[in-house]
Design a protein around this motif. Structure first.
Motif, PDB file in Angstrom:
ATOM      1  N   THR A   1     -35.657  40.121 -12.739  1.00 53.09           N
ATOM      2  CA  THR A   1     -36.024  41.270 -13.556  1.00 53.09           C
ATOM      3  C   THR A   1     -34.755  41.900 -14.132  1.00 53.09           C
ATOM      4  O   THR A   1     -33.800  42.138 -13.401  1.00 53.09           O
ATOM      5  CB  THR A   1     -36.755  42.315 -12.698  1.00 53.09           C
ATOM      6  OG1 THR A   1     -37.779  41.652 -11.966  1.00 53.09           O
ATOM      7  CG2 THR A   1     -37.364  43.404 -13.552  1.00 53.09           C
TER       8      THR A   1
ATOM      9  N   VAL B   1     -31.936  50.369  -8.873  1.00 54.61           N
ATOM     10  CA  VAL B   1     -32.993  49.381  -9.081  1.00 54.61           C
ATOM     11  C   VAL B   1     -34.318  49.792  -8.454  1.00 54.61           C
ATOM     12  O   VAL B   1     -35.339  49.158  -8.674  1.00 54.61           O
ATOM     13  CB  VAL B   1     -32.593  47.993  -8.525  1.00 54.61           C
ATOM     14  CG1 VAL B   1     -31.331  47.509  -9.195  1.00 54.61           C
ATOM     15  CG2 VAL B   1     -32.421  48.039  -7.017  1.00 54.61           C
TER      16      VAL B   1
ATOM     17  N   ILE C   1     -31.532  41.328  -9.078  1.00 47.91           N
ATOM     18  CA  ILE C   1     -31.892  42.074 -10.288  1.00 47.91           C
ATOM     19  C   ILE C   1     -30.716  42.049 -11.239  1.00 47.91           C
ATOM     20  O   ILE C   1     -29.552  42.045 -10.821  1.00 47.91           O
ATOM     21  CB  ILE C   1     -32.290  43.523  -9.910  1.00 47.91           C
ATOM     22  CG1 ILE C   1     -33.637  43.459  -9.208  1.00 47.91           C
ATOM     23  CG2 ILE C   1     -32.289  44.445 -11.110  1.00 47.91           C
ATOM     24  CD1 ILE C   1     -34.405  44.720  -9.159  1.00 47.91           C
TER      25      ILE C   1
ATOM     26  N   LEU D   1     -37.407  51.632  -8.597  1.00 49.12           N
ATOM     27  CA  LEU D   1     -38.114  52.350  -9.663  1.00 49.12           C
ATOM     28  C   LEU D   1     -39.385  52.987  -9.131  1.00 49.12           C
ATOM     29  O   LEU D   1     -40.306  53.275  -9.874  1.00 49.12           O
ATOM     30  CB  LEU D   1     -38.475  51.374 -10.780  1.00 49.12           C
ATOM     31  CG  LEU D   1     -37.302  50.591 -11.353  1.00 49.12           C
ATOM     32  CD1 LEU D   1     -37.800  49.584 -12.354  1.00 49.12           C
ATOM     33  CD2 LEU D   1     -36.307  51.530 -12.003  1.00 49.12           C
ATOM     34  N   ASP D   2     -39.411  53.167  -7.832  1.00 53.16           N
ATOM     35  CA  ASP D   2     -40.665  53.590  -7.218  1.00 53.16           C
ATOM     36  C   ASP D   2     -41.309  54.798  -7.880  1.00 53.16           C
ATOM     37  O   ASP D   2     -42.437  54.758  -8.305  1.00 53.16           O
ATOM     38  CB  ASP D   2     -40.446  53.903  -5.731  1.00 53.16           C
ATOM     39  CG  ASP D   2     -40.591  52.654  -4.898  1.00 53.16           C
ATOM     40  OD1 ASP D   2     -41.054  51.651  -5.486  1.00 53.16           O
ATOM     41  OD2 ASP D   2     -40.239  52.676  -3.727  1.00 53.16           O
TER      42      ASP D   2
ATOM     43  N   GLY E   1     -31.823  45.198  -2.106  1.00 49.01           N
ATOM     44  CA  GLY E   1     -32.969  45.145  -1.206  1.00 49.01           C
ATOM     45  C   GLY E   1     -34.255  44.817  -1.938  1.00 49.01           C
ATOM     46  O   GLY E   1     -35.228  44.367  -1.344  1.00 49.01           O
ATOM     47  N   GLU E   2     -34.270  45.045  -3.249  1.00 49.54           N
ATOM     48  CA  GLU E   2     -35.460  44.748  -4.045  1.00 49.54           C
ATOM     49  C   GLU E   2     -35.428  43.310  -4.560  1.00 49.54           C
ATOM     50  O   GLU E   2     -36.238  42.941  -5.393  1.00 49.54           O
ATOM     51  CB  GLU E   2     -35.542  45.687  -5.249  1.00 49.54           C
ATOM     52  CG  GLU E   2     -35.352  47.148  -4.931  1.00 49.54           C
ATOM     53  CD  GLU E   2     -36.660  47.869  -4.686  1.00 49.54           C
ATOM     54  OE1 GLU E   2     -37.577  47.711  -5.495  1.00 49.54           O
ATOM     55  OE2 GLU E   2     -36.757  48.573  -3.666  1.00 49.54           O
TER      56      GLU E   2
END
Lengths: 734, 157
Positions: B60, B144, B91, B146-147, B87-88
């Protein structure tokens, strides 16, 4: 060999490895008879084999290893010292064990050969503690010892060749048989398999790319080479997929125990039968279906099968039967869980669903038996009349359905009152590589999983202009007499459509048992695609199920058919199950495509409506039960603190005199229930409506004519947003 | 994110966005690549510019200008990808230009000034005073994540 239980196969492989080691260890031990570590290791190995074969019911093997173990235990404890006869005796033991294992491997059962001689020899060695005997053995020259021992052991060796003969062609066959298991299987890290799988996925993509390129080439040698590449890649892909396959028996193996325990707890008699245990499934799918299947099995025993007395009274055998069946069909795995219990009474299910506010009485009256039975898949449905420690905890069949659907499967149920219930689960073979139809809209390509695909319809020219009918704001195509609701992909994705008015491409899809037509600009090829997950940043986007890399290296998104259907309102989100039932009716041409509305009155708005499927329940709360938390009116409702929101206040009409009791519409917003206080509930109406925007009115998203009267439509999402503040505050205060 | 002992030095991969100079921990950077063709994701949060194919892995790409509420890059200029491990997942951060890897001394460290506003204030953990310019250290994890925003957009949609 193929029909051996997995457990046995594993035992054989492991034991062969151990026996080979024992040969080596014993010889080493003979050189240094006092090596304790070595002795302990030998003892442990024999002990393990003995334990396992006792567990598997191989009594001969157990008896033989048992004497061996006794001897070894004395050696280990230092009561005896290993000498040549003992070593030979132990080696004979190993040979004997090996012979039995080979027989098990080849015939599935222990051989009939007599091992009394071997046992006697070992016992003799064990008892042979007389120092005289030991001294004598030690003093005679080696050659004599060997001769004596050979003589003594003659009868012992006899069984082994006999054994070999029984199994076929002597030692050669035995060697060959061993190759079958020990030398041809090895343990591999799942991580490595996953990596291989990914690499094969990449290879398949590269192959696709080359194939596309080949189409423009005329060099025969090159084309030939690519064809070979194509074949090899396909075969490799298949092979690697197979490595991840596991028999469904792995999941089932724990069911007999589960069923037995549960049946005992419930005071029932249940026999479990399994057919198709060796049906292979992808490891990830095995993991995913473990819990849902367990739940279904528990349900069958707990709710399905009746107590013995009841069964006898109905003329059935006192012992209930639970049949698990798995088989391949049309590229999918079918799993059936059938019981011969009481069955599901559709009328009782309907009553329960109405009682719980899941459906309306009117809706129930229209329902067929099958649809009614399917109501058990609705969230919050449980017919258990008494709460037991096994079920009735609110986790119901809806969870089973959701979990199965998550992996692209479907669940259906068939039941006859008094005869039993069969639950049918269909799941894909694998999740990693799926066939998909490529479509394009707004210059981008999208993949639609073929599981969801029913057919393709192409309308051209006049047909395209007149074939699509409009019922107020909703568009339909008449597909063989049935109205097929149309969803325009470019609208759902907020893109510009590229196709002209003279051409309409409809992809007929199935989502949650409901059919709809997805209109796309262009329909391309079908392709095998490798599903890759989307990053966490995109988890909120529900119209996509993942992404894939196309032959040209370009990334294409995979459409989530159910997500699109929900977003477009073809399948209602909260009550997807009811939507499915309604669609069953629609498919038979009985029902109009319309939405059901709850009509109510609020100060300042004579008639308001909200979609009924968003409504959880209608309640009345007397003034007495209303409490306050952080300046917010709340009530204790089903074990949680539910904020009460005055709709009149939210819509800016000011707080009117509060009626007692309060009329409250309960609905779930943002994961918690909210109680919406209205003046009066008016009616429920099922109508297809055309919405007229009413300008910027917070909380209202337009008005429409319902029951021949202008009605304001409540904007539920914005209401939830407006409520989020006080609700959150109330939650925090709680 | 971190408290840095004044004596240690850190290596930061640097890049620019407009006239601002940013750095991220060099260990978090997997690679830096040229502009890649992207597949736009309709209905995604606005900061997600699209998906790129990074040798078979789908990554992403987050438009850092949008993330920091800066005006878009001129249409004729193409951003660079700073691929970071978080952690996501992996990116890509889209930035204007790539700078050098700098070794900075802890003594030049200052907490992020309070005068920074908006998303930049939230995402910058600290500032290094270099000669002539300031280096803003970006909290990659928060950048990163984007919650909040994704949830917001989801609700609006």
């Amino acid at each position: 060999m193929g029909n051996l239980d997995d457990l046995v196969t594993e035992f054989l492989v492991e034991s062969y490895e151990n026996l080979d080691r024992l040969d080596r260890l014993l010889v080493e031990l003979e050189k240094d008879p006092r090596d304790q570590a070595n002795l302990a290791s030998i003892f442990r190995t024999i002990h393990t084999i003995k334990g396992t074969c006792g567990f598997l019911g191989y009594s001969r093997l157990e008896a033989v290893t048992h004497v061996g173990e006794n001897l070894l235990s004395r050696l280990r404890d230092g009561e005896l010292v290993l000498d040549a006869p003992m070593t030979s005796g132990l080696l004979h033991l190993i040979d004997g064990v090996r012979g039995i294992l080979q027989a098990i491997e080849q015939t599935g059962a222990e051989p009939d050969t007599d091992f009394t001689a071997l046992i006697a020899e070992l016992e003799h060695l064990n008892a042979g503690t007389s120092p005289a005997a030991t001294a004598e053995a030690a003093s005679v020259p080696e050659a004599t010892v060997v001769a004596a021992v050979t003589a003594a052991i003659e009868p012992v060796i006899a069984p082994a060749p006999a054994d070999d003969r029984a199994s076929g062609e002597g030692p050669a066959a035995a060697d060959h048989g061993r190759q079958g298991l020990a030398d041809t299987s090895l343990r591999v890290d799942v991580g490595l398999l996953d990596k291989l799988m990914n690499l094969v996925g990449e290879l398949v993509l590269a192959r696709n790319q080359i194939l596309q390129f080949t189409a423009t080439q005329s060099d025969t040698a090159f084309v030939g080479a690519t064809q070979r590449l194509n074949l090899v890649a396909s075969e490799l892909q298949e092979g690697v997929m197979k490595t991840r396959m596991q028999p469904i028996g792995n999941v089932w193996s724990k069911f007999p125990r589960v069923v037995r325990d549960l049946a005992t707890t419930c005071g029932k008699q249940v026999r479990i039968e399994m057919v198709g245990k060796d049906t292979d499934l992808d490891k990830t799918i095995i993991e995913a279906i473990k819990d849902p299947l367990t739940h279904v099995v528990r349900n069958s025993v707990d709710h399905g099968i009746e107590p013995a007395a009841e069964r006898l009274a109905r003329g059935k055998s006192p012992e209930g039967r639970l049949l698990l069946r798995a088989f391949h069909e049309g590229g999918q795995i079918n799993i059936e869980i059938a019981d011969d219990g009481a069955g599901i009474d559709p009328e009782r299910v309907k009553r329960k669903a109405i009682e719980r506010g899941l459906i309306t009485a009117e809706h129930a009256a229209r329902m067929g038996d099958h649809e009614a039975t399917r109501l058990i898949f609705l969230p919050g449905f449980s017919t258990a009349e008494k709460v037991t420690n096994v079920s009735g905890r609110g986790v119901g069949m809806d969870v089973v359905k959701t979990n199965i659907e998550k992996i692209g499967g479907t669940v259906d149920i068939a039941s006859r009152v008094g005869e039993g219930t069969t639950l049918k689960v269909k799941i894909p073979l694998t999740l990693a590589i799926i066939p998909a139809l490529m479509v394009s809209t707004g210059r981008e390509s999208y993949a639609i999983p073929q599981v969801n695909l029913l057919e393709l319809v192409r309308l051209e020219g006049e047909q395209a202009r007149s074939g699509i009918e409009r019922v107020q704001s909703a568009l339909f195509y008449r597909l063989r007499g049935n109205l097929l609701p149309l969803v325009y992909l470019h609208r759902e994705l907020a893109l510009e459509a590229q196709a002209g008015p003279d051409l309409v491409n409809i992809v007929v899809l199935k989502a949650d048992d409901r059919q709809f037509g997805l209109v796309v600009d262009q329909i391309n090829d079908t392709e095998e695609i490798v599903v890759k997950p989307l990053g966490k940043a995109l988890k909120g986007v529900r119209v996509f199920a993942g992404a894939t890399i196309m032959g040209d290296g370009h990334v294409a998104l995979i459409l989530d058919v159910l997500g699109i259907a929900q977003q477009a309102g073809v399948v209602s989100e909260v009550r997807a199950g009811v939507g499915a039932c309604a669609s069953g009716a629609a498919a038979r041409g009985e029902a109009e495509p319309a939405e059901t509305w709850l009509l109510f009155r609020v100060d300042g708005h004579e008639r308001m409506a909200m979609p009924l499927h968003l409504v959880d329940r209608l309640e009345e709360f007397p003034q007495g039960v209303i409490e306050r938390s952080a300046r917010q009116e709340v009530v204790q409702y089903r074990g949680e603190i539910m904020p009460l929101v005055s709709l009149a206040e939210m819509l800016g009409a000011g707080a009117g005199a509060a009626a007692d009791p309060r009329q409250v519409i309960v609905f779930a917003g943002e994961g918690r229930r909210i109680g919406l206080v209205v003046d009066r509930i008016l009616d429920i109406a099922t109508e297809a409506i055309a919405v007229t925007p009413t300008g910027r009115h917070p909380g209202i998203h337009g008005s429409a004519v319902i029951q021949q009267r202008v009605t304001d439509l409540l904007d539920v999402p914005s209401l939830v947003r407006l409520t989020a503040g006080p609700a959150a505050a109330a939650g925090a205060a709680a | 994110m971190m408290t840095i002992p004044a004596s240690t030095s850190r290596q930061l991969a640097t890049f620019t966005l407009g006239d601002m100079y940013f750095g991220v921990e060099v260990l978090q950077v997997q690679e830096v690549i040229r502009y890649q063709e992207m597949t736009a994701v309709p209905r995604a949060p606005a900061v997600v510019r699209g998906l790129i194919n990074l040798r078979g892995q789908i990554v992403t790409a987050i438009d850092l200008r949008r993330r920091l509420s800066l005006p878009a890059l001129d249409a004729d200029r193409r951003p660079m990808n700073v691929v970071v491990r978080t952690g996501e997942g992996v990116i890509s951060l889209l930035v204007d230009e790539i700078g050098d890897v700098l070794e900075v001394e802890g003594s030049c460290f200052e907490p992020a000034p309070d005068t920074l506003v908006g998303p930049t204030r939230e995402l910058v953990t600290c500032v290094f005073k270099l000669s002539g310019r300031l280096l803003l250290v970006l909290d990659v994890e928060r950048t990163v994540s984007l919650d909040d925003e994704a949830a917001l957009l989801d609700r609006v949609a």
